[in-house]
Enzyme design. Structure first.
Site, PDB file in Angstrom:
ATOM      1  N   ASP A 249     -46.957  24.243 -44.861  1.00  0.00           N
ATOM      2  CA  ASP A 249     -46.142  24.087 -46.061  1.00  0.00           C
ATOM      3  C   ASP A 249     -45.913  25.501 -46.597  1.00  0.00           C
ATOM      4  O   ASP A 249     -46.613  26.451 -46.227  1.00  0.00           O
ATOM      5  CB  ASP A 249     -46.821  23.175 -47.090  1.00  0.00           C
ATOM      6  CG  ASP A 249     -45.800  22.617 -48.100  1.00  0.00           C
ATOM      7  OD1 ASP A 249     -44.700  23.208 -48.218  1.00  0.00           O
ATOM      8  OD2 ASP A 249     -46.101  21.618 -48.774  1.00  0.00           O
TER       9      ASP A 249
HETATM   10  C1  BGC Z   1     -42.998  21.493 -50.496  1.00  0.00           C
HETATM   11  C2  BGC Z   1     -42.391  21.040 -49.187  1.00  0.00           C
HETATM   12  C3  BGC Z   1     -41.056  21.686 -48.985  1.00  0.00           C
HETATM   13  C4  BGC Z   1     -41.228  23.213 -49.032  1.00  0.00           C
HETATM   14  C5  BGC Z   1     -39.948  23.984 -48.828  1.00  0.00           C
HETATM   15  C6  BGC Z   1     -43.011  23.019 -50.623  1.00  0.00           C
HETATM   16  O1  BGC Z   1     -43.355  23.394 -51.907  1.00  0.00           O
HETATM   17  O2  BGC Z   1     -44.303  21.006 -50.627  1.00  0.00           O
HETATM   18  O3  BGC Z   1     -42.274  19.643 -49.193  1.00  0.00           O
HETATM   19  O4  BGC Z   1     -40.482  21.277 -47.780  1.00  0.00           O
HETATM   20  O5  BGC Z   1     -41.751  23.557 -50.303  1.00  0.00           O
HETATM   21  O6  BGC Z   1     -39.103  23.831 -49.918  1.00  0.00           O
END
Ligand code: BGC
Length: 715
Positions: A249
């Protein structure tokens, strides 16, 4: 007890290995080039190798629409005029269709828009189990039930991957709270992990062949998800034979050597751990070069299946086409849930009993709000989003009189920023007493009076309550489930002047609707329901189509009835001990004999159905379903399995959902419906043996219209 050793054996693997070509490519790459592929090149791409024509892999948020283009190295939008997209119903709305077919169409639409926008891998679906009603991303996730979550997950991923893009299922794993998500350690038993929390991920990999998995921010049983050997190596690669790519993530990587050795392939979005530090770790001998080669092989496996789009062709064509708007309309239509309908208050007749045009007072700001963007999470720059107010105006035209009053003042991004929500601190401003909208906030006198006057003058009040995307948001859980913005108080005031009230709730997660339920003739749950949300809602309210959505989660009467709260297992900061174990959602309410306000699987229609002639044939359950009412409608038939006794000594939940189907029937028509249990449906996780197993414990099959309204039971 029978042990089952191979976890993926029940589902044939969808892809065969073709490592020869990748080996030839890998041989040509320098260590620096290989490592260059293992971290973010920009905010939403990981590196390619120009020299030999490996293009970068381009990622796109998110689960419910392709996010607008962002700057290479910041979250700021580029500001294109060609990067708007269709806003798809958010996760819980999609799950409320109880339709794998709808999920497939959803995935197909997302894939088509991703490709038109030049993207390779969609960062979705988001499939974590809805453990707590207050979870900031409950609206993004699918269900509290592992089976329903799995079916929707499989439909979504197949829809994406059979239409040219890769899906990245997230957030692996046990990311069930937003507060402290970047530090919390989720401590969960092996059985709950396998049967509840990992179920949709297992289906994503073993059944749908997901090409991507995103490691979550949190720790599970003591180890960060992005370096968790049990999750990434033992379960994902060894047991589930995952062949695609594991990405972190955003900002969720915590080490170089552990992450590299335990199974992370790509650090996103930067290169703190998988840049120079990884090259050094290989040169020092801390990470064997084979490990790097395997990661590159995983990336090439994805690349082989999803060829890059020529950047000159990306973002050139319109994505939110009429076909896609029709697609999200159809999905939204299937997701709207009719929670209550006393004396057939719905559908609305547009003429009064005296033959006059109906006077409708639409009250409440959620009627006029859009929900494609908001919170800190990914949103969609929607080309079109029809609000409920617009949808009703479009559909009603001059057949009735509509007056709109906002009534209350909604919680805004500014309010949220004042409350210091970022970083997972509690969401200030949703109050702590029944109906409190914000701490110290009162109903605005002028708005209140205007709303009361409109209600008094109307034949019917359509009261719009619920949340918005500033309240239900990534990065923070809600502090309670009370209706925000003094909505309960306003409703009480309105009821004094006109008791003919129909309430529409716009939300993605459970709310305390005791007051709403008491004061409304009918209650409808309309979700954050995508670009065509307003039209779908209007068509349900006006009876063009009978509602057919079903709750993918339990609506507790009070927050403290729900498992993690009852056991004081939430809030949790450093360690979240999952004391409720496998008793998540309705499994808990059953075990504790607590009556929720609306049960899992609940949803009314504009007709009645009769169930008869139950027959069991091995893992097949058949019965006759008849539409005994006056209009065509879709029933969502649900099959639950109950164990009559536990000779084996295994502890069982009272019932578990094992199959379901949407069945559409015209009035008077009947049909024989067959529900088939999956080959692995009766397995449980034997924690002592660390394996799936079955028992001879006698079964009872329960067929129902909801989890509580059981119509047929096997002997
Ligand atoms: C989220 C993800 C997301 C990523 C990119 C993170 O903060 O948890 O679900 O895909 O950001 O935006």
């Amino acid at each position: 007890m029978k042990k089952i050793l191979s976890l993926c054996a029940v589902f044939p693997l969808l892809f065969s290995c073709s490592s020869v070509d990748s080996d030839k490519i890998i041989e040509q790459l320098t260590l620096e080039e290989k490592v260059g592929m293992l971290h973010g090149a920009t905010m939403f791409s990981s590196g390619g190798v120009d020299r030999i024509g490996i293009p970068p892999l381009k990622y796109a948020d998110g689960p419910f629409g392709i996010r607008e283009e962002l700057q290479d190295h910041s979250w700021a939008p580029v500001g294109l005029t060609t990067d708007s997209a269709t806003f798809f119903p958010t996760g819980s709305a999609l799950a409320a269709t109880w339709s794998e077919e709808a999920a497939y169409l959803y995935g197909k639409g997302m894939a088509q828009e991703a490709r038109t926008r030049g993207k390779d891998m969609i960062l979705g679906p988001a499939v974590n189990i809805q453990r707590i009603p207050t979870g900031g991303r409950t609206y993004e996730y699918l269900s509290e039930d592992p089976y329903l979550s799995s079916r929707i997950t499989v439909g979504y991923i197949k829809g994406v991957q059979e239409n040219g893009a890769a899906a990245c299922v997230k957030h692996f794993a046990v990311n069930n709270q937003e507060n402290n998500r970047g530090s919390v350690d989720a401590v969960v038993s092996e059985r709950a992990l396998r049967e509840i929390y990992l179920a949709p991920f297992r289906a994503a990999v073993c059944e749908a062949g997901a090409l991507g998995v995103m490691a979550a921010y949190n720790k599970v049983n003591g180890s960060w998800c992005a370096e968790n050997k049990v999750l990434l190596s033992q379960i994902l690669r060894d047991e589930w034979a995952f062949r695609g790519v594991v990405i972190s993530d955003w900002g969720g990587t915590h080490s170089t050597v552990d992450a590299a050795l335990n199974g992370l392939d790509v650090e996103m979005p930067g290169d703190t751990f998988f840049g120079d530090a990884l090259i050094e770790a290989v040169q020092n001998g801390d990470v064997p070069e084979d490990v790097i080669d395997n990661k590159v092989r995983n990336l090439l496996y994805v690349r082989e299946r999803v060829p890059a789009i020529d950047p000159d062709k990306a973002n050139k064509k319109e994505v939110s086409t009429p076909e896609h708007l029709k697609m999200v309309y159809d999905i939204a239509l299937q997701s709207v849930v009719l929670l209550k309908n006393d004396k057939n208050a719905l559908p609305l007749e547009l003429k009064t009993s005296k033959g006059n045009k109906l006077k409708i007072a639409i009250i409440g700001e959620t009627a006029a709000q859009t929900n494609a963007l908001g919170g800190i999470g990914a949103g969609v720059k929607a080309k079109i989003e029809v609000t409920p107010l617009q949808g009703l105006k479009d559909r009603i035209g001059d057949l009735a009189t509509i007056v709109y009053e906002p009534g209350y003042t909604s919680y805004t991004a500014q309010d949220r920023m004042k409350g210091g929500v970022l970083g997972g601190v509690v969401l200030a401003g949703t109050g702590s007493t029944l109906g409190a909208g914000r701490v110290g906030h009162q109903l605005d006198e002028e708005r209140l009076n205007a709303a009361k006057a409109a209600a008094q003058d109307a034949d019917v009040v359509l009261f719009f309550a619920g949340d918005n995307r500033e309240i239900e948001t990534e990065g923070a859980d809600r502090t309670n489930i009370y209706l925000p913005s003094m909505q309960d108080q306003l409703l009480k005031e309105l009821e004094k002047v006109n008791s003919n009230i129909i309430t529409v709730v716009v939300a993605g997660a459970p709310l305390d609707l005791r007051n709403v339920d008491k004061l409304s003739k009918a209650v409808v749950l309309s979700w954050f329901n995508g670009s065509e949300s307003g039209h779908a809602l209007a068509d349900i309210l006006l009876g063009k189509v009978s509602p057919s959505g079903r709750l993918p989660f339990t609506f507790p009467a009070t927050l403290n009835d729900s498992p993690a709260y009852a056991l004081k297992a939430y809030p949790a900061t450093e360690k979240a001990v999952y004391k409720e174990d496998i008793y998540v959602g309705y499994r808990w309410f059953d075990a504790q004999h607590i009556r929720p306000l609306y049960v899992f699987g609940h949803g009314l229609t504009y007709t009645t159905f009769e169930y008869s002639n139950l027959e069991i044939n091995g893992q097949e359950v058949s019965f006759t379903l008849k539409n005994t009412g006056k209009v065509e409608a879709t029933e969502v038939v649900q099959l639950y399995v109950h164990r009559k006794t536990s000779k084996s000594g295994v502890e069982w939940p009272d019932k578990e959902l094992k199959a379901f189907k949407r069945v559409t029937l015209k009035p008077g028509d009947s049909s024989v419906v067959t529900l088939v249990l999956a080959p692995d449906a009766l397995q449980y996780w034997d924690s002592a043996a660390h394996a799936w197993a079955t028992t001879e414990d006698p079964l009872e099959f329960r067929v129902g219209s909801t989890s509580a309204d059981i119509r047929l039971t096997s002997r």
